[in-house]
Design an enzyme around this catalytic site. Sequence first.
Site, PDB file in Angstrom:
ATOM      1  N   GLU A 178       0.275 -11.298 -20.005  1.00 15.82           N
ATOM      2  CA  GLU A 178       0.921 -11.697 -18.762  1.00 15.82           C
ATOM      3  C   GLU A 178       1.706 -12.988 -18.913  1.00 15.82           C
ATOM      4  O   GLU A 178       1.594 -13.698 -19.909  1.00 15.82           O
ATOM      5  CB  GLU A 178      -0.139 -11.850 -17.663  1.00 15.82           C
ATOM      6  CG  GLU A 178      -0.940 -10.576 -17.427  1.00 15.82           C
ATOM      7  CD  GLU A 178      -1.859 -10.658 -16.218  1.00 15.82           C
ATOM      8  OE1 GLU A 178      -1.694 -11.592 -15.396  1.00 15.82           O
ATOM      9  OE2 GLU A 178      -2.728  -9.776 -16.081  1.00 15.82           O
ATOM     10  N   MET A 241      -0.326  -3.022 -12.136  1.00 14.96           N
ATOM     11  CA  MET A 241      -1.238  -3.921 -11.435  1.00 14.96           C
ATOM     12  C   MET A 241      -0.907  -3.919  -9.940  1.00 14.96           C
ATOM     13  O   MET A 241      -0.215  -4.804  -9.433  1.00 14.96           O
ATOM     14  CB  MET A 241      -1.153  -5.323 -12.035  1.00 14.96           C
ATOM     15  CG  MET A 241      -1.691  -5.394 -13.453  1.00 14.96           C
ATOM     16  SD  MET A 241      -1.674  -7.072 -14.140  1.00 14.96           S
ATOM     17  CE  MET A 241      -0.095  -7.079 -14.991  1.00 14.96           C
ATOM     18  N   TYR A 243      -2.058  -4.898  -7.235  1.00 13.24           N
ATOM     19  CA  TYR A 243      -2.882  -5.832  -6.480  1.00 13.24           C
ATOM     20  C   TYR A 243      -2.282  -7.219  -6.559  1.00 13.24           C
ATOM     21  O   TYR A 243      -1.300  -7.456  -7.269  1.00 13.24           O
ATOM     22  CB  TYR A 243      -4.324  -5.845  -6.989  1.00 13.24           C
ATOM     23  CG  TYR A 243      -4.486  -5.776  -8.493  1.00 13.24           C
ATOM     24  CD1 TYR A 243      -4.290  -6.891  -9.294  1.00 13.24           C
ATOM     25  CD2 TYR A 243      -4.807  -4.569  -9.117  1.00 13.24           C
ATOM     26  CE1 TYR A 243      -4.432  -6.821 -10.674  1.00 13.24           C
ATOM     27  CE2 TYR A 243      -4.948  -4.491 -10.494  1.00 13.24           C
ATOM     28  CZ  TYR A 243      -4.765  -5.610 -11.259  1.00 13.24           C
ATOM     29  OH  TYR A 243      -4.893  -5.532 -12.629  1.00 13.24           O
ATOM     30  N   TRP A 361     -10.334  -2.063 -10.355  1.00 17.50           N
ATOM     31  CA  TRP A 361     -10.652  -3.407 -10.804  1.00 17.50           C
ATOM     32  C   TRP A 361     -11.965  -3.803 -10.148  1.00 17.50           C
ATOM     33  O   TRP A 361     -12.033  -4.225  -9.004  1.00 17.50           O
ATOM     34  CB  TRP A 361      -9.520  -4.365 -10.457  1.00 17.50           C
ATOM     35  CG  TRP A 361      -9.729  -5.755 -10.953  1.00 17.50           C
ATOM     36  CD1 TRP A 361      -9.822  -6.878 -10.205  1.00 17.50           C
ATOM     37  CD2 TRP A 361      -9.890  -6.176 -12.316  1.00 17.50           C
ATOM     38  NE1 TRP A 361     -10.026  -7.984 -11.009  1.00 17.50           N
ATOM     39  CE2 TRP A 361     -10.070  -7.579 -12.302  1.00 17.50           C
ATOM     40  CE3 TRP A 361      -9.909  -5.508 -13.534  1.00 17.50           C
ATOM     41  CZ2 TRP A 361     -10.265  -8.310 -13.463  1.00 17.50           C
ATOM     42  CZ3 TRP A 361     -10.098  -6.250 -14.704  1.00 17.50           C
ATOM     43  CH2 TRP A 361     -10.267  -7.632 -14.664  1.00 17.50           C
TER      44      TRP A 361
END
Length: 381
Positions: A178, A241, A243, A361
Amino acid sequence: MVKKARTAEREAVPRRAARWPRKRRHLLGSAYLLLLLGCALLLVALSLTPAPAPTSQRQTLVVGALPFWNIGGGTETLVTHRESVNGVSPWMYGIGPNGGITTQYSPEDSDKVDRNLSRLRDAGLPVMPTLANITEGRWAYEPVARMLHDPELMRRHVAGIVSLVQREGYNGIDIDYEDLRARDRDAFTGFITLLAERLHAVDKKLSVALFAKTTDAGYDERNVAQDYAAIGRVADQVRLMGYDYHWSTSEPGAVAPVGWVRDVLDYAKTRIPPDKIVLGVPLYGYDWVDGHGESVTWLEAFRLATEHGAKVRYDRDRQAPWFRYTDEKGREHEVWFENAASSRAKFEAVRAAGIRGVYLWMYGHEDVGMWPALRDTLPVG
């Protein structure tokens, strides 16, 4: 990639019939008419007959993503709900300053991690651990950047990953690098392409976690650095991702508003084969106070609402529960979290989009009602 259309040259058809006797030409003409009639009838029949259903359909993928701090509780939950999942990714590896692979957990936790990995394997769950650019407990840009722009370091890093996967008997690896820069885009694609090639050569799989976005540029450099189309061509799974639309330092709000989730999936399907797309679904929330949010589990949110007599509301547009309360110091908090209803809304978005599946997650202590919602909406079969 746009393919150029090829123009076929016409070939001259010989006029052989002119040299044949008249009777034979007449018989051939009749046979030709019968053949045309038969073809026409066959086309009509085919047009009236429904297309056969595919003989097989790729199995829905439901992966439990277990951070190392929840390896024990997460393992227990996945084993209990084994019929609802068919994969697991312990979030447990990081990167050393020189590109070496490290563990995110401390040495004294090694036995606990090993025991839980054995339980997951005994339950028949393929293990594909996550390797993130975490160095000494923190997200770190420099070690990854150094590796991406140094061919020798990249080669050694790839070799180290392949060796780890083979040595530990993993199904593959999940890469979660990331906070890259826009200038890293081509180098990151090159790294993922090389890693996919080396893993596939030893019959192992590659998953890549990417930031959710609705355009190629996204909202900042970290989005530009990730080329959906190029990565989608070489990886076995692309994990979006889905979220932290609102996060610890943002204003309070839904962690994964369902309208945004749908927009992310709509865009992703224009760049990535749908059967490779796996949506990340959060099972946690945030408690914001004084401009900062602390992560909370569903159970913690439930306890806070109960202790403070707060009324939990449900935002129908965003498909997320939330509430406010005042603490003992007189500070007003706002909590947004995930429950069975909000999870179901995202599962239904996944089903409607026709993508491969989800990864959960699993921060810990999720709403137990999420599991029947998952089984109803995305059964693994």
